[in-house]
Design a protein around this motif. Structure first.
Motif, PDB file in Angstrom:
ATOM      1  N   VAL A 147      12.672  38.697  41.388  1.00 35.84           N
ATOM      2  CA  VAL A 147      13.403  37.672  42.127  1.00 35.84           C
ATOM      3  C   VAL A 147      13.852  36.507  41.245  1.00 35.84           C
ATOM      4  N   TYR A 148      13.440  36.517  39.969  1.00 39.31           N
ATOM      5  CA  TYR A 148      13.919  35.489  39.036  1.00 39.31           C
ATOM      6  C   TYR A 148      13.860  36.044  37.625  1.00 39.31           C
ATOM      7  N   THR A 149      14.533  35.362  36.711  1.00 35.72           N
ATOM      8  CA  THR A 149      14.558  35.764  35.309  1.00 35.72           C
ATOM      9  C   THR A 149      14.150  34.577  34.453  1.00 35.72           C
ATOM     10  N   THR A 150      13.210  34.783  33.551  1.00 41.05           N
ATOM     11  CA  THR A 150      12.794  33.696  32.668  1.00 41.05           C
ATOM     12  C   THR A 150      13.956  33.269  31.783  1.00 41.05           C
ATOM     13  N   PRO A 151      14.362  32.001  31.814  1.00 43.66           N
ATOM     14  CA  PRO A 151      15.447  31.541  30.934  1.00 43.66           C
ATOM     15  C   PRO A 151      15.096  31.758  29.465  1.00 43.66           C
ATOM     16  N   VAL A 152      16.087  32.043  28.656  1.00 45.55           N
ATOM     17  CA  VAL A 152      15.864  32.367  27.249  1.00 45.55           C
ATOM     18  C   VAL A 152      15.130  31.238  26.524  1.00 45.55           C
ATOM     19  N   PHE A 153      15.321  30.013  26.957  1.00 47.16           N
ATOM     20  CA  PHE A 153      14.681  28.870  26.292  1.00 47.16           C
ATOM     21  C   PHE A 153      13.156  28.980  26.316  1.00 47.16           C
ATOM     22  N   PHE A 154      12.622  29.670  27.333  1.00 44.42           N
ATOM     23  CA  PHE A 154      11.176  29.761  27.509  1.00 44.42           C
ATOM     24  C   PHE A 154      10.653  31.168  27.218  1.00 44.42           C
ATOM     25  N   SER A 155      11.475  31.989  26.551  1.00 46.85           N
ATOM     26  CA  SER A 155      11.126  33.403  26.408  1.00 46.85           C
ATOM     27  C   SER A 155      10.212  33.694  25.219  1.00 46.85           C
ATOM     28  N   SER A 156      10.094  32.777  24.269  1.00 44.97           N
ATOM     29  CA  SER A 156       9.123  32.962  23.188  1.00 44.97           C
ATOM     30  C   SER A 156       7.758  32.544  23.729  1.00 44.97           C
ATOM     31  N   ASP A 157       7.110  33.480  24.404  1.00 46.91           N
ATOM     32  CA  ASP A 157       5.943  33.183  25.247  1.00 46.91           C
ATOM     33  C   ASP A 157       4.753  34.020  24.783  1.00 46.91           C
ATOM     34  N   TRP A 158       4.003  33.493  23.820  1.00 49.53           N
ATOM     35  CA  TRP A 158       2.867  34.233  23.278  1.00 49.53           C
ATOM     36  C   TRP A 158       1.756  34.402  24.304  1.00 49.53           C
ATOM     37  N   LEU A 159       1.575  33.412  25.157  1.00 49.94           N
ATOM     38  CA  LEU A 159       0.460  33.437  26.099  1.00 49.94           C
ATOM     39  C   LEU A 159       0.559  34.634  27.046  1.00 49.94           C
ATOM     40  N   ASN A 160       1.712  34.796  27.686  1.00 48.08           N
ATOM     41  CA  ASN A 160       1.885  35.915  28.607  1.00 48.08           C
ATOM     42  C   ASN A 160       2.077  37.236  27.874  1.00 48.08           C
TER      43      ASN A 160
END
Length: 431
Positions: A147-160
């Motif tokens: 239902v949503y897409t992570t914006p590219v700005f926040f896509s370098s996401d080591w935690l998840n």
């Protein structure tokens, strides 16, 4: 990440963060309404650790903005019930306090919606208190919904990325709460970044730059529960509260996304009936802040049980156990976290030459490809720096390295060799 950003970061050992003084008296943050490249976001907000707000145009294509919201901009209870009905969800009571937080219970989604409707009909009040559905792992429980897409700005996401690899948890949440629900004063898990998007409704954020929270502790060293409480004016309870700057106040409208940087303590109110999506996330820009947080957590545990230091042969391992129970991670797992992140980037850079990306999941392959090889090389540099810090840390040296998922010295050498070979390649330009 573009070539210029990568080369500017190549020599960075300690991330240079500008002073937060500009936020001590300012009541404004950057509002992003036009196209912004990832490289500009990286240089202007991620590296300096500064907040910003993205306009609703960045969420206008999300399915949840259409399916979960009525034409009047209110939560669409009927549609939500059709989707989630009997699903068990975590619900906090905003009118109750338990160890500086709100106690939670698990209830069926439809029971919470029934409560919410009654709450609205009763003029936003209820004898049950003000209930707030929060920290719900909706995307993990319903991965097919999209239902949503992570914006590219926040896509370098080591935690998840790390928790997805383990397959047991994540830090992607849905929040649903009536007008008047709120979250007490806190900083995010592991001092991570967070981004929060309002699907409908409005929020008020009170943000304090890193360091200001020290003025908002009581005489016992505990953080304030509510920074708007009259108790903070009592110098007998909060002797230094008058030294804190005024909070940065942000009103977040429907569809907007707020970026909350690492270590910025905050308190949040729902000004209307509100649904939001929130991710906590880490990457190479703030992993050093996480490492400092873990050191502080361990030091705090060691101070608490110092009196038993000379009576326990296992005092140091016991400190690690207590630290993990309190903060969710210990030094050994932190090393495992770094290894998984580095392994994925080493495989990605290898695949840039071979064209084979079968060593990791498709969605991760797409994310790494979007961010590009320069970003992967930057990530490896940051992992190498933190590993060097670990190897110099006395508490890490005391761990039984035979139980770790990596041998730190040899793995660090492997990363260095990969970085060296990457620098010798003509990496394609990425914007």
């Amino acid at each position: 990440m573009d070539r210029e950003s990568y080369h500017n970061c190549c020599s960075l050992v300690k991330i240079p963060r500008q002073s937060y003084e500009q936020f001590w008296s300012s009541h404004f943050v950057d509002y992003i309404d036009k196209d912004l490249s990832y490289s500009k976001f990286f240089k202007k907000y991620l590296l300096p650790n500064h907040p910003c707000v993205f306009s609703r145009r960045f969420t206008e294509d999300w399915k949840c903005r259409k399916q979960w919201v009525t034409e009047e901009g209110k939560p669409h209870f009927q549609k939500l019930l059709q989707e989630f009905d009997e699903t068990p969800v975590p619900v906090a009571n905003c009118h109750a306090k338990e160890y500086n937080a709100n106690p939670k219970q698990i209830m069926a989604f439809k029971e919470f919606i029934h409560y919410w409707k009654e709450y609205i009909q009763n003029g936003h009040s209820s004898p049950k208190g003000c209930l707030y559905l929060k920290d719900w792992h909706m995307s993990r429980e319903f991965p097919e919904h999209n239902v949503y897409t992570t914006p590219v700005f926040f896509s370098s996401d080591w935690l998840n990325e790390y928790w997805d690899a383990l397959g047991v948890d994540d830090y992607r949440f849905v929040y649903m709460g009536p007008k008047g629900s709120w979250t007490p004063f806190h900083a995010d898990v592991f001092r991570s970044y967070s981004w929060s998007a309002n699907i409908c409704g409005r929020k008020k954020w009170l943000l304090y730059p890193p360091g200001q929270e020290e003025f908002l502790r009581d005489t016992h060293g505990n953080l304030a529960y509510d920074v708007t409480s009259p108790d903070l004016r009592d110098k007998g309870l909060f002797p230094h509260s008058g030294e804190a700057c005024q909070p940065l106040e942000i009103i977040q409208e429907a569809g907007e996304i707020i970026f909350v940087p690492s270590g910025w303590h905050h308190q949040v109110y729902n000004l209307e009936d509100t649904i939001s999506i929130n991710h906590n996330w880490l990457n190479g820009c703030n992993v050093d802040i996480m490492w400092q947080f873990l050191q502080n957590e361990l030091s705090s545990v060691q101070r608490e049980i110092e009196e038993w230091r000379n009576t326990m042969d296992s005092w140091h391992p016991h400190c690690q156990v207590i630290m993990k129970s309190c903060s969710g991670i210990d030094y050994g797992e932190f090393a495992s976290f770094l290894k998984i992140i580095a392994d994925n980037r080493i495989s990605f850079l290898s695949s840039c030459s071979s064209g084979d990306s079968s060593d990791y999941p498709k969605h991760l392959s797409e994310t790494l490809a979007t961010l590009g090889p320069h970003h992967a090389a930057f990530d490896l540099q940051r992992v190498a720096h933190i590993l060097e810090c670990l190897l110099c840390n006395e508490d890490f040296k005391r761990l039984d390295h035979s139980t770790l998922s990596l041998q730190p010295e040899s793995f660090l050498q492997h990363i260095r060799e990969t970085i060296h070979s990457t620098r010798g390649q003509h990496l394609p330009y990425q914007e």
